[in-house]
Write a protein that holds these residues in place. Structure first.
Motif, PDB file in Angstrom:
ATOM      1  N   LEU A  60       0.679  -1.238   0.016  1.00  0.00           N
ATOM      2  CA  LEU A  60      -0.017   0.011  -0.109  1.00  0.00           C
ATOM      3  C   LEU A  60       0.775   1.305  -0.092  1.00  0.00           C
ATOM      4  CD1 LEU A  60      -2.971   0.967   0.196  1.00  0.00           C
ATOM      5  CD2 LEU A  60      -2.677   1.102   2.550  1.00  0.00           C
ATOM      6  N   ALA A  61       0.736   2.206  -0.907  1.00  0.00           N
ATOM      7  CA  ALA A  61       1.366   3.303  -0.899  1.00  0.00           C
ATOM      8  C   ALA A  61       0.770   4.526  -0.944  1.00  0.00           C
ATOM      9  CB  ALA A  61       1.956   3.395  -2.449  1.00  0.00           C
ATOM     10  N   GLN A  62      -0.607   4.824  -1.208  1.00  0.00           N
ATOM     11  CA  GLN A  62      -1.015   6.159  -1.193  1.00  0.00           C
ATOM     12  C   GLN A  62      -2.682   5.960  -0.816  1.00  0.00           C
ATOM     13  OE1 GLN A  62      -0.604   8.465  -4.440  1.00  0.00           O
ATOM     14  NE2 GLN A  62       1.429   9.151  -3.615  1.00  0.00           N
ATOM     15  N   VAL A 121      -1.471   4.911   6.366  1.00  0.00           N
ATOM     16  CA  VAL A 121      -1.050   4.089   5.332  1.00  0.00           C
ATOM     17  C   VAL A 121       0.038   3.133   5.790  1.00  0.00           C
ATOM     18  CG1 VAL A 121      -0.009   4.248   2.860  1.00  0.00           C
ATOM     19  CG2 VAL A 121      -1.712   5.952   3.818  1.00  0.00           C
ATOM     20  N   HIS A 122       0.958   3.635   6.236  1.00  0.00           N
ATOM     21  CA  HIS A 122       2.199   2.912   6.696  1.00  0.00           C
ATOM     22  C   HIS A 122       2.147   2.432   8.186  1.00  0.00           C
ATOM     23  CE1 HIS A 122       3.649   5.635   3.252  1.00  0.00           C
ATOM     24  NE2 HIS A 122       3.856   4.499   2.709  1.00  0.00           N
ATOM     25  N   GLU A 127     -10.556   2.542  11.765  1.00  0.00           N
ATOM     26  CA  GLU A 127     -10.273   1.988  13.210  1.00  0.00           C
ATOM     27  C   GLU A 127      -9.174   0.647  12.933  1.00  0.00           C
ATOM     28  OE1 GLU A 127     -11.166   3.419  16.557  1.00  0.00           O
ATOM     29  OE2 GLU A 127     -10.908   4.815  15.008  1.00  0.00           O
ATOM     30  N   TRP A 128      -9.567   0.130  11.914  1.00  0.00           N
ATOM     31  CA  TRP A 128      -8.718  -1.288  11.581  1.00  0.00           C
ATOM     32  C   TRP A 128      -7.384  -0.748  11.323  1.00  0.00           C
ATOM     33  CZ3 TRP A 128      -7.617  -1.996   5.815  1.00  0.00           C
ATOM     34  CH2 TRP A 128      -6.694  -3.067   5.766  1.00  0.00           C
ATOM     35  N   ARG A 129      -7.186   0.295  10.628  1.00  0.00           N
ATOM     36  CA  ARG A 129      -5.630   0.983  10.256  1.00  0.00           C
ATOM     37  C   ARG A 129      -5.162   1.130  11.752  1.00  0.00           C
ATOM     38  NH1 ARG A 129      -4.066  -1.236   6.026  1.00  0.00           N
ATOM     39  NH2 ARG A 129      -2.407   0.330   5.970  1.00  0.00           N
ATOM     40  N   LYS A 130      -6.009   1.635  12.585  1.00  0.00           N
ATOM     41  CA  LYS A 130      -5.269   2.317  13.941  1.00  0.00           C
ATOM     42  C   LYS A 130      -5.070   1.168  14.783  1.00  0.00           C
ATOM     43  CE  LYS A 130      -8.026   6.608  13.830  1.00  0.00           C
ATOM     44  NZ  LYS A 130      -9.335   7.326  14.541  1.00  0.00           N
ATOM     45  N   GLY A 131      -5.761   0.070  14.675  1.00  0.00           N
ATOM     46  CA  GLY A 131      -5.544  -1.169  15.321  1.00  0.00           C
ATOM     47  C   GLY A 131      -4.126  -1.695  14.926  1.00  0.00           C
ATOM     48  N   LEU A 132      -3.863  -1.955  13.715  1.00  0.00           N
ATOM     49  CA  LEU A 132      -2.634  -2.130  13.121  1.00  0.00           C
ATOM     50  C   LEU A 132      -1.627  -1.369  13.587  1.00  0.00           C
ATOM     51  CD1 LEU A 132      -3.678  -3.292   9.435  1.00  0.00           C
ATOM     52  CD2 LEU A 132      -3.091  -4.801  11.310  1.00  0.00           C
ATOM     53  N   LYS A 133      -1.779   0.001  13.289  1.00  0.00           N
ATOM     54  CA  LYS A 133      -0.549   0.929  13.980  1.00  0.00           C
ATOM     55  C   LYS A 133      -0.439   0.865  15.304  1.00  0.00           C
ATOM     56  CE  LYS A 133       0.378   5.926  13.456  1.00  0.00           C
ATOM     57  NZ  LYS A 133      -0.018   7.031  12.830  1.00  0.00           N
ATOM     58  N   THR A 134      -1.289   0.598  16.138  1.00  0.00           N
ATOM     59  CA  THR A 134      -1.141   0.215  17.608  1.00  0.00           C
ATOM     60  C   THR A 134      -0.403  -0.732  18.173  1.00  0.00           C
ATOM     61  OG1 THR A 134      -3.311   1.611  18.150  1.00  0.00           O
ATOM     62  CG2 THR A 134      -2.339  -0.059  19.896  1.00  0.00           C
ATOM     63  N   ALA A 135      -0.573  -1.796  17.099  1.00  0.00           N
ATOM     64  CA  ALA A 135       0.022  -3.121  17.577  1.00  0.00           C
ATOM     65  C   ALA A 135       1.701  -2.896  17.254  1.00  0.00           C
ATOM     66  CB  ALA A 135      -0.478  -4.190  16.749  1.00  0.00           C
ATOM     67  N   GLY A 136       1.723  -2.240  15.849  1.00  0.00           N
ATOM     68  CA  GLY A 136       3.118  -1.994  15.433  1.00  0.00           C
ATOM     69  C   GLY A 136       3.818  -1.186  16.272  1.00  0.00           C
ATOM     70  N   GLN A 137       3.343  -0.200  16.912  1.00  0.00           N
ATOM     71  CA  GLN A 137       4.184   0.951  17.569  1.00  0.00           C
ATOM     72  C   GLN A 137       4.290  -0.139  19.125  1.00  0.00           C
ATOM     73  OE1 GLN A 137       2.417   4.514  18.195  1.00  0.00           O
ATOM     74  NE2 GLN A 137       2.777   5.307  16.187  1.00  0.00           N
ATOM     75  N   VAL A 138       3.488  -0.488  19.552  1.00  0.00           N
ATOM     76  CA  VAL A 138       3.400  -1.260  20.965  1.00  0.00           C
ATOM     77  C   VAL A 138       4.772  -2.295  20.764  1.00  0.00           C
ATOM     78  CG1 VAL A 138       2.594  -2.832  22.668  1.00  0.00           C
ATOM     79  CG2 VAL A 138       1.268  -0.806  21.804  1.00  0.00           C
TER      80      VAL A 138
END
Length: 328
Positions: free
Chosen positions: A81-83, A301-302, A96-107
């Motif tokens: 995924l780029a843009q 996105v990322h 919220e799906w993207r925020k969940g993935l982002k949260t997991a990545g940051q944690v």
């Protein structure tokens, strides 16, 4: 990745299929379909209840959320995924799906460093308050937040939590508010990951009964609130999976639309201006050291570690509303 000089591929008729690094199919269609439900609900709120709930441009941003997905692709058709433009509304299932993935990545990044530099264990805690009516949500959230700070903030003197604070070195908190359709009430509660010294599980252990007593005093209520406390496997991936659990839209969008309109309007008013995800202590320090951006307002996105690829094109998948599908 330099995207400006890549050839844009469109009009091939290809239906989007996108898989995670673990081979799990990403649910773009399901999330976009839920986003359309949310748009219809907000449009009704604006037309029938409160025209000031949001601006026309804000409503439009929800309508076009993730309409166009651009994937960087290599010669073997591997893609990242780029843009995308996301609306970032907290009741948008796509965002919220993207925020969940982002949260997991940051944690995962934060706890990776924690485990490398400190002797630390992790506990997952759920702290609740009794269900409330719609007009009581805001006060209940303030009560929850104030109570939580008594439990974890070293600067706040609160004798009941002294033993817990002795072991505590950091925390990550997520606020969730669910809806009880049968009773027509709301359930604000806190999910938290606590980073504790290993001594927590020996001489400084806090039992569930003790935590209930502590939390009751912190809330200043005359009943025993429900709590849950459990140990988390001290591996970054395990902790990350637990962290994204509460970052989700509950079943509100599946309610009959008249009820969903009422519930979303009630929650929108009560939650405006409130942070749902917060970091404390060592969690906050390491987040700053890693220069991680804001989960709720930052880049969606990322949010996962991309597969390395030598991109030769940008593949454009557009949401087709009539057939509810992403097609190139």
């Amino acid at each position: 990745m330099d995207l400006e000089n890549l050839e844009i591929i469109t009009g091939t008729g290809e239906i989007l299929e996108d898989y995670s690094s673990t081979g799990k199919k990403r649910k773009w269609v399901e999330h976009k379909s839920s986003n359309e439900k949310l748009y219809n609900i907000y449009a009704r709120i604006k037309d029938e209840i409160d025209e000031n709930i949001m601006s026309e441009s804000r409503l439009e941003s929800i309508y076009v959320c993730a309409d166009d997905l651009f994937f960087a692709a290599d010669k073997e058709k591997n893609k990242n995924l780029a843009q995308v433009i996301f609306c970032k509304d907290r009741y948008c299932e796509m965002c919220e799906w993207r925020k969940g993935l982002k949260t997991a990545g940051q944690v995962s990044q934060i706890t990776d460093i924690m485990l490398a530099e400190h002797k630390v264990e992790f506990v997952f805690v759920t702290l609740t308050i009794r269900n409330v009516e719609g007009d009581e949500i805001s006060n209940a959230l303030t009560q929850l937040n104030n109570g939580f700070l008594k439990l974890i903030a070293k600067s706040k003197k609160f004798r009941a939590a002294e033993k817990l604070k002795k072991s505590l070195i950091g925390a990550m908190k997520v606020i969730e508010t669910t809806y009880n359709e049968e009773a027509d009430t709301y359930h604000p509660h806190i999910h938290a990951i606590l980073a504790v010294k290993p001594s927590y599980f020996t001489k400084d252990y806090v039992t569930k009964a003790e935590l209930i007593s502590i939390w009751r005093k912190a809330l200043k209520v005359d009943y025993d609130p429900s709590v849950d406390i459990r140990r988390i496997d001290s591996k970054p991936r395990a902790i990350a999976e637990v962290s994204k659990y509460p970052i989700k839209v509950s079943n509100i969008l599946d309610l009959p639309e008249d009820r969903a309109v009422k519930v979303i309007y009630t929650l929108k008013k009560a939650m405006t201006g409130r942070r749902l995800i917060s970091f404390y202590g060592l969690f906050k320090e390491l987040k700053a050291r890693l220069q991680l951006d804001d989960i709720e307002d930052g880049d969606l996105v990322h949010v996962e570690e991309d597969k390395p690829l030598n991109a030769v094109s940008l593949v454009w998948f557009k949401w087709q509303r009539e057939i509810k599908q992403y097609i190139c």
